[in-house]
Design a protein around this motif. Sequence first.
Motif, PDB file in Angstrom:
ATOM      1  N   ALA A  91      46.232  38.004  38.024  1.00  0.00           N
ATOM      2  CA  ALA A  91      47.397  37.118  38.099  1.00  0.00           C
ATOM      3  C   ALA A  91      48.267  37.500  39.297  1.00  0.00           C
ATOM      4  N   ASP A  92      48.916  36.495  39.874  1.00  0.00           N
ATOM      5  CA  ASP A  92      49.802  36.732  41.019  1.00  0.00           C
ATOM      6  C   ASP A  92      50.935  37.674  40.603  1.00  0.00           C
ATOM      7  N   GLY A  93      51.146  38.726  41.392  1.00  0.00           N
ATOM      8  CA  GLY A  93      52.192  39.691  41.111  1.00  0.00           C
ATOM      9  C   GLY A  93      51.772  40.818  40.176  1.00  0.00           C
ATOM     10  N   SER A  94      50.572  40.728  39.596  1.00  0.00           N
ATOM     11  CA  SER A  94      50.119  41.778  38.680  1.00  0.00           C
ATOM     12  C   SER A  94      49.686  43.021  39.462  1.00  0.00           C
ATOM     13  N   MET A  95      49.651  44.141  38.759  1.00  0.00           N
ATOM     14  CA  MET A  95      49.196  45.398  39.361  1.00  0.00           C
ATOM     15  C   MET A  95      47.742  45.631  38.972  1.00  0.00           C
ATOM     16  N   ALA A  96      46.927  45.930  39.966  1.00  0.00           N
ATOM     17  CA  ALA A  96      45.531  46.282  39.717  1.00  0.00           C
ATOM     18  C   ALA A  96      45.436  47.801  39.659  1.00  0.00           C
ATOM     19  N   THR A  97      44.749  48.294  38.651  1.00  0.00           N
ATOM     20  CA  THR A  97      44.490  49.727  38.553  1.00  0.00           C
ATOM     21  C   THR A  97      43.033  49.949  38.940  1.00  0.00           C
ATOM     22  N   LEU A  98      42.831  50.665  40.042  1.00  0.00           N
ATOM     23  CA  LEU A  98      41.490  50.865  40.582  1.00  0.00           C
ATOM     24  C   LEU A  98      41.113  52.337  40.546  1.00  0.00           C
ATOM     25  N   MET A  99      39.843  52.596  40.300  1.00  0.00           N
ATOM     26  CA  MET A  99      39.280  53.925  40.494  1.00  0.00           C
ATOM     27  C   MET A  99      38.443  53.832  41.764  1.00  0.00           C
ATOM     28  N   VAL A 100      38.789  54.671  42.742  1.00  0.00           N
ATOM     29  CA  VAL A 100      38.162  54.593  44.061  1.00  0.00           C
ATOM     30  C   VAL A 100      37.716  55.988  44.482  1.00  0.00           C
ATOM     31  N   GLY A 101      36.539  56.052  45.080  1.00  0.00           N
ATOM     32  CA  GLY A 101      36.037  57.331  45.580  1.00  0.00           C
ATOM     33  C   GLY A 101      35.246  57.137  46.854  1.00  0.00           C
ATOM     34  N   THR A 102      34.805  58.240  47.427  1.00  0.00           N
ATOM     35  CA  THR A 102      33.951  58.195  48.611  1.00  0.00           C
ATOM     36  C   THR A 102      32.502  58.268  48.153  1.00  0.00           C
ATOM     37  N   GLN A 103      31.570  58.259  49.107  1.00  0.00           N
ATOM     38  CA  GLN A 103      30.143  58.317  48.756  1.00  0.00           C
ATOM     39  C   GLN A 103      29.834  59.532  47.877  1.00  0.00           C
ATOM     40  N   ASP A 104      30.418  60.678  48.199  1.00  0.00           N
ATOM     41  CA  ASP A 104      30.115  61.883  47.432  1.00  0.00           C
ATOM     42  C   ASP A 104      31.363  62.693  47.076  1.00  0.00           C
ATOM     43  N   GLY A 105      32.524  62.053  47.189  1.00  0.00           N
ATOM     44  CA  GLY A 105      33.766  62.761  46.915  1.00  0.00           C
ATOM     45  C   GLY A 105      34.341  62.406  45.569  1.00  0.00           C
ATOM     46  N   PRO A 106      35.480  63.008  45.241  1.00  0.00           N
ATOM     47  CA  PRO A 106      36.117  62.740  43.942  1.00  0.00           C
ATOM     48  C   PRO A 106      36.677  61.324  43.865  1.00  0.00           C
ATOM     49  N   THR A 107      36.812  60.841  42.640  1.00  0.00           N
ATOM     50  CA  THR A 107      37.379  59.520  42.390  1.00  0.00           C
ATOM     51  C   THR A 107      38.854  59.679  42.039  1.00  0.00           C
ATOM     52  N   LYS A 108      39.688  58.759  42.541  1.00  0.00           N
ATOM     53  CA  LYS A 108      41.114  58.817  42.210  1.00  0.00           C
ATOM     54  C   LYS A 108      41.584  57.443  41.756  1.00  0.00           C
ATOM     55  N   GLU A 109      42.640  57.448  40.958  1.00  0.00           N
ATOM     56  CA  GLU A 109      43.228  56.204  40.473  1.00  0.00           C
ATOM     57  C   GLU A 109      44.281  55.729  41.458  1.00  0.00           C
ATOM     58  N   LEU A 110      44.312  54.419  41.666  1.00  0.00           N
ATOM     59  CA  LEU A 110      45.247  53.817  42.610  1.00  0.00           C
ATOM     60  C   LEU A 110      45.745  52.503  42.034  1.00  0.00           C
ATOM     61  N   LYS A 111      47.029  52.239  42.154  1.00  0.00           N
ATOM     62  CA  LYS A 111      47.602  50.966  41.690  1.00  0.00           C
ATOM     63  C   LYS A 111      48.034  50.155  42.899  1.00  0.00           C
ATOM     64  N   LEU A 112      47.554  48.908  42.957  1.00  0.00           N
ATOM     65  CA  LEU A 112      47.895  48.004  44.053  1.00  0.00           C
ATOM     66  C   LEU A 112      48.341  46.661  43.493  1.00  0.00           C
ATOM     67  N   GLN A 113      49.296  46.051  44.171  1.00  0.00           N
ATOM     68  CA  GLN A 113      49.795  44.750  43.716  1.00  0.00           C
ATOM     69  C   GLN A 113      48.914  43.626  44.243  1.00  0.00           C
ATOM     70  N   ARG A 114      48.691  42.654  43.360  1.00  0.00           N
ATOM     71  CA  ARG A 114      47.940  41.454  43.734  1.00  0.00           C
ATOM     72  C   ARG A 114      48.921  40.381  44.183  1.00  0.00           C
ATOM     73  N   THR A 115      48.546  39.645  45.247  1.00  0.00           N
ATOM     74  CA  THR A 115      49.359  38.511  45.688  1.00  0.00           C
ATOM     75  C   THR A 115      48.451  37.391  46.163  1.00  0.00           C
ATOM     76  N   VAL A 116      48.956  36.178  46.063  1.00  0.00           N
ATOM     77  CA  VAL A 116      48.228  35.020  46.586  1.00  0.00           C
ATOM     78  C   VAL A 116      48.129  35.127  48.105  1.00  0.00           C
ATOM     79  N   ALA A 117      49.128  35.754  48.735  1.00  0.00           N
ATOM     80  CA  ALA A 117      49.091  35.930  50.196  1.00  0.00           C
ATOM     81  C   ALA A 117      47.879  36.750  50.617  1.00  0.00           C
ATOM     82  N   PHE A 118      47.517  37.781  49.848  1.00  0.00           N
ATOM     83  CA  PHE A 118      46.313  38.553  50.163  1.00  0.00           C
ATOM     84  C   PHE A 118      45.062  37.688  49.999  1.00  0.00           C
ATOM     85  N   THR A 119      45.047  36.859  48.966  1.00  0.00           N
ATOM     86  CA  THR A 119      43.899  35.964  48.756  1.00  0.00           C
ATOM     87  C   THR A 119      43.705  35.059  49.974  1.00  0.00           C
ATOM     88  N   THR A 120      44.793  34.481  50.452  1.00  0.00           N
ATOM     89  CA  THR A 120      44.729  33.609  51.632  1.00  0.00           C
ATOM     90  C   THR A 120      44.262  34.376  52.855  1.00  0.00           C
TER      91      THR A 120
END
Length: 198
Positions: free
Chosen positions: A99-128
């Motif tokens: 949803a527009d304005g919602s926060m996405a909670t992502l687990m992100v890591g490298t090819q062989d590195g540790p995974t970390k949690e990250l929160k990013l905001q969703r916007t329609v502007a990014f979609t465009t």
Amino acid sequence: DLMLTHTLDSHVTVTSDELADYFGVASVGLRLRLIEKKPVITQILDESATAAGLRVGDIVSVVDGEKIADRFNRFQDYLSGSTPQRRGYDSIQRVLNGADGSMATLMVGTQDGPTKELKLQRTVAFTTALQQPERTGDAIRTLTDNIGYVDITRLPEDQVPAVFEQLQNSKAIIFDARGKCMRAAEAVVSHLVNGTDV
């Protein structure tokens, strides 16, 4: 009312408000591409993601508590496409949406590195912004060793004759069709193949 079960054709699209809400109309500022079956970040538009240490090449494994592979497969059930590759491309474009304005909670890591949690905001502007071509620079150019390059996704149809004029002495020509090809692709094919060759 219309009932639809399968549309295995890339030129057919089914849309509705309910389906848009299901996928989510807003994205985070990250472009993903499937590379060796992994959802790899290939472009970062959100400065807060860069500030949090996210890098091109990182891999997203979880979105809002759901394994990205499960989310990806769930989305594919509602996408049309004549090949698994096309459906995969369309699914990976939506997998971070919400949803527009919602926060996405992502687990992100490298090819062989540790995974970390990250929160990013969703916007329609990014979609465009993510719907714009990823590549920049001249659509027609000469690379090293006299190899011609044409980005067919950004080439206006009326520029097709210029391709063959500008690159007529090239050793070879690369036609880059990664993305949505415009009518220029048909014009290029028509130029290369005459009716008796088909």
